[in-house]
Design a protein around this motif. Structure first.
Motif, PDB file in Angstrom:
ATOM      1  N   GLU A 146       1.404  -6.092   8.840  1.00 39.34           N
ATOM      2  CA  GLU A 146       1.557  -4.864   8.054  1.00 39.34           C
ATOM      3  C   GLU A 146       2.762  -4.107   8.611  1.00 39.34           C
ATOM      4  OE1 GLU A 146      -1.943  -2.053   6.836  1.00 39.34           O
ATOM      5  OE2 GLU A 146      -1.103  -1.326   8.713  1.00 39.34           O
ATOM      6  N   GLU A 163       0.868  -1.180   0.000  1.00 37.53           N
ATOM      7  CA  GLU A 163       0.000   0.000   0.000  1.00 37.53           C
ATOM      8  C   GLU A 163       0.902   1.227   0.000  1.00 37.53           C
ATOM      9  OE1 GLU A 163      -3.596  -0.438   2.827  1.00 37.53           O
ATOM     10  OE2 GLU A 163      -2.132  -1.912   3.503  1.00 37.53           O
ATOM     11  N   LYS A 170       5.115  -0.703   8.662  1.00 33.82           N
ATOM     12  CA  LYS A 170       5.109   0.740   8.360  1.00 33.82           C
ATOM     13  C   LYS A 170       6.460   1.369   8.680  1.00 33.82           C
ATOM     14  CE  LYS A 170       0.331   1.722   9.881  1.00 33.82           C
ATOM     15  NZ  LYS A 170      -0.329   2.207   8.700  1.00 33.82           N
ATOM     16  N   GLU A 208       3.766   0.913   2.763  1.00 33.49           N
ATOM     17  CA  GLU A 208       3.462  -0.095   3.784  1.00 33.49           C
ATOM     18  C   GLU A 208       3.421  -1.442   3.104  1.00 33.49           C
ATOM     19  OE1 GLU A 208      -0.243   1.238   5.459  1.00 33.49           O
ATOM     20  OE2 GLU A 208       0.666   3.205   5.789  1.00 33.49           O
ATOM     21  N   THR A 249       0.145  -4.654  13.232  1.00 30.08           N
ATOM     22  CA  THR A 249       0.885  -3.617  12.533  1.00 30.08           C
ATOM     23  C   THR A 249       2.230  -3.488  13.217  1.00 30.08           C
ATOM     24  OG1 THR A 249      -1.144  -2.457  11.968  1.00 30.08           O
ATOM     25  CG2 THR A 249       0.889  -1.175  11.897  1.00 30.08           C
ATOM     26  N   LYS A 274      -3.995  -5.186  14.346  1.00 28.95           N
ATOM     27  CA  LYS A 274      -4.508  -4.587  13.114  1.00 28.95           C
ATOM     28  C   LYS A 274      -6.005  -4.300  13.209  1.00 28.95           C
ATOM     29  CE  LYS A 274      -4.503  -4.021   8.484  1.00 28.95           C
ATOM     30  NZ  LYS A 274      -4.716  -2.602   8.311  1.00 28.95           N
ATOM     31  N   ARG A 286      -1.176 -12.232   7.954  1.00 27.29           N
ATOM     32  CA  ARG A 286      -0.277 -11.168   7.488  1.00 27.29           C
ATOM     33  C   ARG A 286       0.040 -10.156   8.567  1.00 27.29           C
ATOM     34  NH1 ARG A 286      -3.848  -6.339   5.207  1.00 27.29           N
ATOM     35  NH2 ARG A 286      -5.825  -7.356   5.556  1.00 27.29           N
ATOM     36  N   ASN A 320       2.429  -5.501   3.358  1.00 23.16           N
ATOM     37  CA  ASN A 320       1.713  -6.587   4.036  1.00 23.16           C
ATOM     38  C   ASN A 320       2.444  -7.866   3.695  1.00 23.16           C
ATOM     39  OD1 ASN A 320      -1.142  -5.482   5.025  1.00 23.16           O
ATOM     40  ND2 ASN A 320      -0.473  -4.379   3.195  1.00 23.16           N
TER      41      ASN A 320
END
Ligand code: ADP
Ligand code: MG
Ligand code: ZN
Length: 496
Positions: A228, A22, A230, A210, A263, A279, A226, A212
């Motif tokens: 994520e 993303e 950042k 970002e 995350t 998340k 998954r 995943n």
């Protein structure tokens, strides 16, 4: 007990990485997404680019920034995406101090762009990533965690960024390696810059990536849990962070530990990811159409107008360069580097008819080195050199008016101080000895003067270079060394 040493390749023999990216990028517009505040707040004092709309005060109404919509449409055209007849704005509800309204205006059910793709080169060949969607939304304000003069700590909010236009681009989970992920991000940046929709500088937060990441046992279909990731602010950290996650998740799966959907942040100093929070899911945001904004209808004629304005895209440019006779590798290098690209275009376009391959070698080699000492001028070439001067010298080399070594020297001099190309060529003295008859006189003289070396050659010793060196010396470099080598070998092997 410490975990046994495991490395990426060992894990990747058993597991396959599944990655989706993303990207949020700030769009290049004069004003914000839903108000008239200027987006030129980069060096401004905090809270100087604000108004009731982007401060989220009650009773205000958003007005759509037409240019921002056009930038997303342009991106969609560049990635071969489709535009719905009608799109809408939705409220993404959550609380955070950087979001004064308590919701972000975004797009959810009907993104402005869907079903696109991006193709780029990797070390294992070309790769295409499907792009699920690209949509428009507004940026949040920025929290600054500061120490106050009295020593206490506080979190301050700077609303300059609040309401700036953001485009979010989401891929399908098609990516299978950290390298592909990095290359996707690099190619996307190149594309966004080429079409002028974003400056897309990762270090300045204009492009935020970002990743995943999940693993699945090789040979199985279902995606794994998954994570994520950042806070990666360079392409290198994108690759590193994903590599780290692949290894971390592989070890956990091997140990039978369940992975949490969470995350994580990338810590560049420690070169590791760390848990930030569990998340959220889309249900948590209670999306609904924004009653303050009507649906947006995108007319065909509007799209056609934007299409007509699109410049040549990086992929098309690479193909065009390859068709000119440049290697795929060099084409990719030149297209990815704006300075090289401009120099290549200006030298090729200087009307001297130099083969593209010569220009490519020059801009990726000698010229790239020269630029380190002398920045490019308006013509796109180093220091006080000119595209015409460079093209003239390259042409003189190709034409044989000067030998390659002499020509290289003249190019370096032109790059160093801008001396006119014709003057340099005139001052270089005798043109290179082009005809074999003249060269053979030198070859024969050198062979006649060195019977011992001739005997060495007959005995199988590597003495060709010795003869070539003597001929080059006798001709003061005005001969083509490759041709001299052939002639010496011919003579020594008994030719006449
Ligand atoms: P979110 O609501 O968190 O944004 P999305 O379903 O929109 O989640 O997906 C975000 C990204 O994650 C997409 O690029 C998607 O392809 C990718 N993705 C989804 N599931 C997985 C998975 N199991 N492993 C890796 N990537 C995934
Ligand atoms: Mg998302
Ligand atoms: Zn404003």
């Amino acid at each position: 007990m410490t975990a046994p040493a495991v490395n990426d390749t060992e894990i990747l023999a058993r597991y396959e990485a599944v990655i989706g990216i993303e990207v949020h990028c700030q769009l290049r517009t004069a004003s914000k997404m839903f108000c008239g505040c200027s987006t030129a707040y980069a060096d401004a004092a905090p809270n100087t680019h604000v108004c009731p709309v982007c401060l989220g005060l009650p009773g205000t109404l958003p007005v759509i920034n037409r240019r921002a919509v056009e930038h997303v449409i342009a991106t969609g055209l560049a990635i071969d995406a489709t535009v719905p007849e009608r799109t809408q704005w939705e409220r993404k509800n959550y609380f955070y101090p950087d979001l004064p309204k308590g919701y972000q205006i975004s797009q959810y059910a009907i993104p402005l762009e869907g079903d696109g793709r991006l193709t780029f080169g990797t070390s294992a060949g070309e790769f295409t990533v499907r792009i699920r969607r690209a949509h428009l939304e507004e940026d949040t304000a920025k929290l600054v965690h500061a120490e106050l003069p009295d020593g206490s700590r506080a979190s301050l909010v700077d609303f300059n960024r609040s309401g700036a236009p953001l485009m979010e681009i989401v891929t399908e989970a098609d990516i299978r390696s950290a390298e592909q992920a990095r290359r996707y991000a690099e190619e996307l940046q190149l594309l966004l810059r080429a079409i002028g929709v974003s400056d897309a500088d990762m270090e300045r937060g204009q492009m935020r990536v970002e990743a995943n990441v999940s693993l699945r046992p090789r040979g199985t279909e279902p995606f794994g849990t998954r994570v994520e990731v950042k806070n990666m602010n360079s392409f290198r950290s994108v690759e590193r962070a994903i590599g780290f996650e692949i290894e971390r998740q592989g070890r956990a799966l091997d140990a039978g530990e369940p992975l949490a959907m969470e995350t994580r942040g990338w810590d560049d100093g420690r070169q590791a990811t760390y848990r930030m929070r569990s998340k959220e899911t889309s249900e948590d945001y209670r999306y609904f159409p924004d009653p303050d904004l009507p649906p947006l209808h995108v007319e065909e004629a509007w799209i056609a107008g934007i299409r007509a304005e699109l410049p040549e895209l990086p992929a098309a440019r690479r193909l065009r360069y390859e068709a000119l006779g440049i290697t795929a590798y060099d084409a990719a290098v030149i297209v990815a580097d704006p300075t090289m690209r401009v120099a290549f275009e200006s030298i090729s376009g200087a009307g001297r008819d130099v083969p593209a391959k010569e220009v490519a070698n020059f801009v990726t080699g000698a010229h790239a080195r020269a630029l380190k000492g002398a920045p490019a001028n308006e013509g796109g070439t180093a220091g006080s050199s000119t595209p015409e001067g460079i093209a003239t010298l390259l042409h003189a080399i190709v034409d044989g008016r000067v030998s390659r070594p002499v020509g290289r020297d003249l190019l370096d001099r032109h790059l160093a101080d801008g001396t006119a190309a014709e003057a340099l060529i005139a001052g270089a003295g005798a043109p290179p000895i082009g005809d074999d008859a003249a060269l053979l006189e030198h070859v024969d003289a050198v062979i006649a003067a060195n019977p011992k070396a001739v005997a060495d050659y007959a005995a199988g010793k590597p003495v060709i270079g010795f003869f070539v060196g003597l001929v080059m010396k006798a001709t003061r470099g005005a001969a083509d060394a490759a041709r001299v080598t052939e002639l010496v070998r011919g003579r020594l092997d008994g030719g006449d």
